[in-house]
Design an enzyme around this catalytic site. Structure first.
Site, short mmCIF file in Angstrom:
data_model
loop_
_atom_site.label_atom_id
_atom_site.label_comp_id
_atom_site.label_asym_id
_atom_site.label_seq_id
_atom_site.Cartn_x
_atom_site.Cartn_y
_atom_site.Cartn_z
N LYS A 74 24.27 72.06 -31.37
CA LYS A 74 25.39 72.99 -31.59
C LYS A 74 25.70 73.66 -30.25
CE LYS A 74 26.72 76.82 -34.70
NZ LYS A 74 26.26 77.70 -35.79
N SER A 149 29.43 77.86 -39.74
CA SER A 149 29.97 77.61 -38.43
C SER A 149 29.45 76.33 -37.77
CB SER A 149 29.65 78.79 -37.50
OG SER A 149 28.25 78.92 -37.34
N SER A 173 25.47 79.21 -42.13
CA SER A 173 26.12 78.25 -41.23
C SER A 173 25.46 76.89 -41.07
CB SER A 173 26.30 78.86 -39.86
OG SER A 173 27.43 79.67 -39.86
#
Ligand code: GLN
Length: 481
Positions: A74, A149, A173
């Site tokens: 990420k 996210s 997330s």
């Protein structure tokens, strides 16, 4: 090959049926060709790093299971010399001088980094629409969001651009995008994985975790990320842990708690049916299903959306164009430099949260909002403690809704509400995962499993047993076969 487990990939590598270069090459090509449709990655490494490949080979020769397995991180994990944008214009050109601890640990095991995954700006969002680098499309339906996210990480795994990706979870997330993309994702207990080198959103909630095809893959990778790190003061001394894959699917003696009120409240019949079916399966395998109550969980979303913005307003104050982040070139004085740099660098959602957070922390409102929210957080934690007196694992829906259409939740509040099943466990710091339990209307549905503090083993074991008898996690969207 693109649907093989980490254990199977490792066997191919060990038996020299494929080399590390070839394996990573296959996935690297997939990253390049499928990023056009998904926008799952913000950066793709131009070529595989020679140093990483050498380390991978050495680890493979030493018998390490993860050696040579490719992944993406990420884009909020610092990666030395590789752009780490956090999905924000504020950090559009930031190349960190060091690696996050989680990145170091996975590289040490010989995993090979192929790139950086798209995400909601500073991890704020549930749809990946808040990225400065464009929306990510759900591989199951390009008109829909992948969740957020960690939407880029989830979409990349769902499209098998990589077998595994790192993610972070502050209020859902990892779990919600895993559910929306039909893959497995785990957020470990708070304190299990070092936060050093992860750009902070809400420090008391942020945890790094894994998104992968199966629970077994998640367990293998998470084991490598755990462990005490003196560089993170909230990393626990006892955080080392090793995943132990169960031998069979027997669930005799296991007590699974179900907050039935959450299931009854589901408006989507498809999600309700799938959830009930999965719980029924646990029962058939010998688990006892126990009704539990989490009386304060309804307050979780309200408390979270005070606490998380409060922490973010403080954490993000470092991005002022001088110490960190984008610097405007249109400032007439110092005050304007700060103001313009921040106005230009941050997107709308981030600005909104900074304002809410600063307000909630201000002298006149601190007791009424921040302190009250902290008290609610404690009550929610106590609800879980009480429930875990009579159950070993809690099973619940992940999201009350199927992946929404792009643009469908333009008003923030209805998107916040969709976090209602994931936020409670985050506030309590508990380990939790999402696993695929089937499809409705052609879209994946996830089930959340929540464990006692530090009991990653039991939730992963339950998911692993479920996955022995089901193949929902093995499905790949047709466009990515
Ligand atoms: N959707 C939640 C939010 O917008 C959770 C985000 C997260 O876990 N990072 O804050």
């Amino acid at each position: 090959m693109i649907n093989l487990s980490i254990r199977a990939l490792s066997e191919l590598l060990q038996q020299k049926q494929i080399s590390i270069q070839e394996l990573c090459g296959v996935y690297h090509d997939r990253c390049q060709s499928f990023n056009v449709n998904t926008n799952a990655l913000i950066s793709i490494c131009a070529e595989l790093s020679a140093a990483e490949l050498l380390q991978a080979q050495q680890q493979l020769d030493a018998g390490e299971l993860l050696a040579g397995v490719p992944l993406v991180h990420k884009d909020l994990f610092c990666t030395q010399g590789i752009k780490t944008t956090c999905g924000s214009n504020m950090l559009a050109d930031f190349k960190p001088p060091y690696d996050a601890t989680a990145v170091t640990q996975l590289a040490a095991a010989g995993m090979v980094n192929l790139g950086k995954a798209n995400m909601d700006e500073f991890a704020m969002g549930s749809s990946n629409e808040h990225s400065a680098f464009g929306v990510v499309k759900n591989p199951w339906d390009s008109q829909r969001v992948p969740g957020g996210s960690s939407g880029g990480s989830a979409a990349a795994v769902a499209a098998r651009m990589v077998p595994v990706a790192t993610g972070t979870d502050t209020g859902g997330s990892i779990r919600q995008p895993a559910a929306f993309c039909g893959i497995t994702g785990i957020k470990p207990s708070y304190g299990r994985v070092s936060r050093h080198g992860m750009v902070a959103f809400a420090s008391s909630l942020d945890q790094a975790g894994v998104l992968a095809v199966s629970a077994d893959d998640c367990g293998l990778v998470l084991s490598q990320m755990c462990g005490h790190d003196p560089l993170d003061s909230t990393s626990l001394k006892t955080s080392t842990w090793q995943w132990d894959k169960p031998k069979d699917s027997n669930m005799q003696g296991l007590r699974v708690g179900v907050p039935h009120a959450w299931i009854d409240a589901l408006q989507d019949e498809g999600i309700k049916n799938k959830t009930t079916e999965a719980i029924e399966y646990f029962k058939q395998q010998g688990a006892s299903i126990i009704d539990i109550e989490l009386p304060h969980a309804d307050l979780a979303v309200s408390a979270y959306y005070v606490l998380a913005p409060a922490e973010c307003s403080s954490n993000l104050s470092r991005f002022d164009g001088v110490r960190f982040g984008h610097q405007t070139n249109a400032a007439e004085n110092l005050e304007a430099l700060y103001r313009k740099s921040r106005s230009e660098g941050f997107g709308e959602e981030v600005k909104k949260r900074i304002m809410i957070g600063a307000w909630a922390l201000s002298a006149g409102y601190y007791d009424a909002y921040y302190l009250k929210a902290q008290k609610v957080r404690r009550l929610i934690s106590e609800d879980f403690n009480k429930a875990f007196e009579s159950v070993d694992v809690i099973a619940s829906p992940v999201s009350p809704e199927l992946p929404f259409k792009l643009g469908e939740k333009a008003d923030g509040v209805s998107m916040y509400e969709a976090d209602k099943f994931t936020i409670p466990a985050s506030l309590a710091g508990l380990p939790c995962l999402s696993m695929p339990i089937g499809f409705t209307a052609g879209l994946p549905v996830g089930l959340q499993l929540i464990g006692r503090y530090f009991d990653e083993q039991n939730i992963l074991a339950l998911a692993d047993k479920y996955q022995l008898d089901h193949d929902h996690h093995m499905q790949i969207p047709e466009a990515f076969l």
